[in-house]
Structure formats: C-alpha cells, structure tokens
Design an enzyme around this catalytic site. Structure first.
Site, PDB file in Angstrom:
ATOM      1  N   LYS A  23     -12.998  56.973 -22.108  1.00  0.00           N
ATOM      2  CA  LYS A  23     -12.180  57.880 -21.314  1.00  0.00           C
ATOM      3  C   LYS A  23     -10.782  57.222 -21.511  1.00  0.00           C
ATOM      4  CE  LYS A  23     -12.073  60.087 -16.880  1.00  0.00           C
ATOM      5  NZ  LYS A  23     -12.596  60.245 -15.553  1.00  0.00           N
TER       6      LYS A  23
ATOM      7  N   SER B   5     -17.189  62.057 -10.721  1.00  0.00           N
ATOM      8  CA  SER B   5     -16.703  62.644 -12.063  1.00  0.00           C
ATOM      9  C   SER B   5     -17.451  62.043 -13.245  1.00  0.00           C
ATOM     10  CB  SER B   5     -15.297  62.054 -12.385  1.00  0.00           C
ATOM     11  OG  SER B   5     -14.396  62.929 -11.556  1.00  0.00           O
TER      12      SER B   5
ATOM     13  N   SER C  12     -14.110  64.715 -13.764  1.00  0.00           N
ATOM     14  CA  SER C  12     -12.991  64.449 -14.755  1.00  0.00           C
ATOM     15  C   SER C  12     -13.512  63.939 -16.019  1.00  0.00           C
ATOM     16  CB  SER C  12     -11.696  63.646 -14.144  1.00  0.00           C
ATOM     17  OG  SER C  12     -12.304  62.292 -13.858  1.00  0.00           O
TER      18      SER C  12
END
Length: 487
Positions: free
Chosen positions: A80, A179, A155
C-alpha cells in the site's frame, strides 16, 4: 509453464520442487498486472520497481529453496502506498506527496525483504488512508474485480483488489478503522488487523497514531499467517512496539474447535445490517456449533458509540499528524505563494483533497480550547468504556464473531457525496481499532449479486493464533477461498 499457482503455500512448494524460478514467477506476475490493470487500476507505481524486483528475484533463486530458505523467498508482494519504500515513490495517494521518493524502507518492508519477498509495486488508496471506498485517491479509482462498477472498499481497496484479481498472492494494507477488513470483505480475500503494537508502524505515513495498524491481505488463512509472521515483532524505532510477543501465528491452525466459546453480540445482528449478510452470519454460527464450539449471544452496549468516538479521535490525530505537510520541509509547495502564510495556506489548500481537509477541520475543532472537554476528552472516556465492554466478553469467551460490514460492495459514485453514510458503514469494524485487539475478515459466501460477504472474527489482544485457528476451520469446510472473479 503458462499457469502458476495462486497461493503462497502452493508457490513455495513449486519453487522448492523446481517447477519454476522466482524470476519466471516475477515475469508472470508483471504479465498479470499488465493484463488486468486497465480494468482493476490498483497500482500507483510499477515500472520504477521492475529492475529492483528482478534483482531480488534473482537473489532468491541463488539462495535456493531448501529448509533454511527465508520464509517468503521469491514470493511477489505489493505494498500500500502509504508505507514508505526506499527509492520508490510513495504518495499516500495525495497531490501533497506526488513526487516524494523516500530514502529508507518502512520496517515492514525491510522485514518482507529479509524474508525473501519480492516487492513488485505500490498500491492505490484513499488519500492518506482517509476513506472507505478508494474513491478519495488523488490519482485514480480502483475497481472491485467481482464487479467493475462496484467499489473495492477502502482505504486498502487496491491491496484487496490486486489479491482478489490474482495479480499478486499477497499485499500489505493498513487498518485505522476497518481499512483492511472492509475491503477484504468486499473483495472476498483474507485480511487481518493485528494487535496494535505487534507490527511496527515505523515508515507508515501516519493518520491516527493510536489506531493505525499494518497487516497482510491474502487468498487464504494459512498464507495470511505466514506473511504476518514475517512482518511482526518488536521494533525499537516504534515507541508503541510491543516486546517479547509470540509470532508463531500458525501454531493452532488445524486444531479442533470443540469446547471453544464464541460470542455473537446482538449489536452485530441489527436491522442496519443487510439481510443477506445477517443470514450468512447465522449460517457461520451454525457451522461453528457443528464443529463443537459454543456460540452464544452477548451484548457490547457501548459499541454503538464507536463511530462517534472514532471520528473525533481519528480526526484529532490526523489534524496533528498532517501539520508536518506545510510546504516547507517536503511535499507540495505552492508556486503562487508570496508570503510565509501563503506557503502554509496555499500549499495545503492546493494539495489536500476534500476528505482530508474535512477531517483536519473536524480534528482541529475538537482539539480547540472551547471544544476539547466536550468532544475529545469525552470521546477518550467512552473509548475506555468500549474497551471494558470487550474485556467483559473476553473474560468468558475465546473469540467474538459477526459481520465485517453492513452490506456488500456498493456502486462507484453511490456514496461519494454522502460522507456521513460512509462513516456509519464502519460501525462494525471501528470498535476493534479503539481497543487495539486483532480481528480478521474471512470470505463467507456471496449475496444475490454474486458479491463477496466477509465474516469478522475478533480476538483477545496478542491472540492472533486463535483467530487463525477459527478462521481456517471455516475456510477449509467452505469453497469460497478458491473462487475467483472472472476477469
């Protein structure tokens, strides 16, 4: 060979047997990314990493795949883009950091490399990890591989989508209020939020420092435990890192559930939860009973305040953490600035997206002298009450079960103009972050639109091994983990 296995366990066996090399696997991985990226749009940075990844794959092959090989030797993994990577652009999906190239690796990335993993690229997210749909990125919207018109969640939506699409066998995500678990649920993959402090946050671009957690996303429970074993453990560079923790997370996988006590809170069965999701949870409860576990209803009365508490505390911490992006030291600097005040105001106004600005303003207000007692201080007190609720349940039960989300993945654009609706959708994941406990999402079937449903299992702090045991027992008796979207 034209078709490689999809799980880490199978890939490790293939590498050991000499069926393919890490270099061949890496080439295949980049082919998969290239073929599916126009549809999924998960990556923010690929090309700049190819040469480095190739060298890492060659090194893995040279080390070999004997009994003393590193845990993830030759395995491709994506990261990420709010986790810093040396000499590889790290943006947090924000214009503020559009050209930021870190000079060091996050501890989790260091540990992946030490375990022999091959980092293949950086993944999209909601800007600064603030969002639940992946629509808040400054650069692109990632799509759900099961239905390209649906959001992948957020996210860490791209971290889940790239694994679901079989572009890579594993990824790293972050979880501040759900998330990792929410996108894992939406994409039909396994995602864990580990115990707060068990995985180093050094090198993670901070959002909510008392809530942020890095964790792996994979296709299976066994794979997930392997990656967590590689990245967990004490780090002197993180002041919240826990010492002397047992990282043998695979220890209980395969053990019987007979006599285990599982709590199913009545608050996790409310009318706010989609009927098909509720039915899947009841079916999961029946399954655990059939395995010899005791599943009983309990109550977590203060959990209903979790969303309110979270958005005060998280926004306050975001307001503090994002002060560093001021146009002076690093990040975007406005070319229109004519004074020092202009540098601050214009740089932040130009580079931050609406969701980030919203949370900074909420956080700044709740920390202000006139509002601190009414908001932040009260939220901190209620956070303690939520923790006490969970402590009471964990005194009698091994694990808490329930849904991850109130519904399956929603349409892209469906909630983008309704932040309140987006916030409330986190009501089932947020309490876990507030108490610092571990929680995992494991695939639990599909709704009538053929969209994945996730089962959430919440454990006692530092008891990830039991979570993996309970999640694996469910996984091996159901066929959901092997099902893939038709891309």
């Amino acid at each position: 060979m034209s078709k490689f296995p999809t799980t880490i366990k199978e890939l490790k066996a293939g590498l050991k047997a000499g069926e393919f090399t890490a270099v061949e696997l890496l080439e295949y991985t980049y082919q998969q990314i290239a073929a599916l990226e126009p549809k999924v749009e998960a990556y923010l940075e690929i090309d700049a990493q190819r040469a480095v990844a190739l060298e890492a794959a060659k090194a893995a092959d040279e080390r070999g795949y004997g009994e003393d090989a590193p845990l993830l030797n030759g395995i491709p993994i994506a990261v990420k883009d709010n986790i810093v990577t040396q000499n590889l652009r790290t943006t947090a999906a924000s214009k503020m950091l559009e050209n930021f190239v870190p000079t060091y690796d996050a501890t989790t990335v260091e540990r992946l490399k030490a375990a022999g993993a091959v980092i293949v690229g950086k993944l999209n997210l909601d800007e600064f990890a603030m969002g639940g749909s992946n629509e808040k990125s400054a650069f692109k919207v990632t799509h759900n591989p099961w239905n390209l018109n649906k959001v992948p969640g957020g996210s860490s939506g791209a971290s889940a989508a790239t694994v679901a699409a079989r572009q890579v066998p594993a990824s790293l995500g972050t979880d501040t209020g759900g998330s990792i678990r929410q996108p894992a649920s939406y994409n039909g993959v396994v995602g864990i939020k580990p115990t707060y402090g068990s995985v180093s946050r050094f090198g993670l671009i901070a959002f909510g420092s008392s809530l942020d957690t890095i964790g792996p996303m994979t296709l299976t429970v066994e794979d997930n435990a392997l990656v967590l074993e590689a990245i967990a453990g004490y780090d002197e560079k993180d002041s919240t890192s826990l010492q002397d923790i047992d990282t043998n997370y695979s220890a209980k996988i395969g053990q019987s559930l007979a006599g285990m006590k599982i709590a199913f809170p009545k608050e996790f069965k409310s009318e706010e939860i989609n009927e098909e999701v509720r039915e899947a949870m009841e079916a999961a409860a029946d399954f655990y009973r059939s395995e010899g576990a005791i599943v009983e209803e309990v109550s977590l009365p203060y959990s209903k305040y979790g969303v309110d508490v979270y958005y005060i505390i998280a926004s306050a911490e975001a307001s503090s953490n994002l002060q560093r992006f001021d146009g002076i030291r690093y990040g975007h600097r406005s070319e229109a600035a004519e004074s020092l005040e202009d540098v601050y105001v214009l740089s932040r106004s130009e580079a931050f997206g609406d969701e980030v600005k919203r949370r900074i303003m909420l956080g700044t207000y709740s920390l202000s002298s006139g509002a601190y007692d009414a908001f932040f201080d009260k939220a901190a007190r209620v956070r303690t009450l939520i923790r006490q609720d969970f402590d009471k349940v964990f005194a009698e039960y091994d694990v808490i079960m329930g849904p991850v989300t109130t519904s399956t993945a929603f349409d892209i654009g469906g909630r983008v103009n309704n932040p309140l609706e987006m916030y409330v959708a986190d009501l089932l994941t947020i309490p876990v972050n507030l108490i610092g406990a571990p929680a995992i999402s494991v695939p639990a079937g599909f709704d009538s639109e053929k969209l994945p449903i996730g089962l959430q299992l919440i454990g006692k702090p530092l008891d990830e091994a039991t979570l993996y045991q309970v999640a694996h027992a469910y996984e091996v008796k159901h066929d959901y983990a092997s099902q893939a979207p038709e891309l």
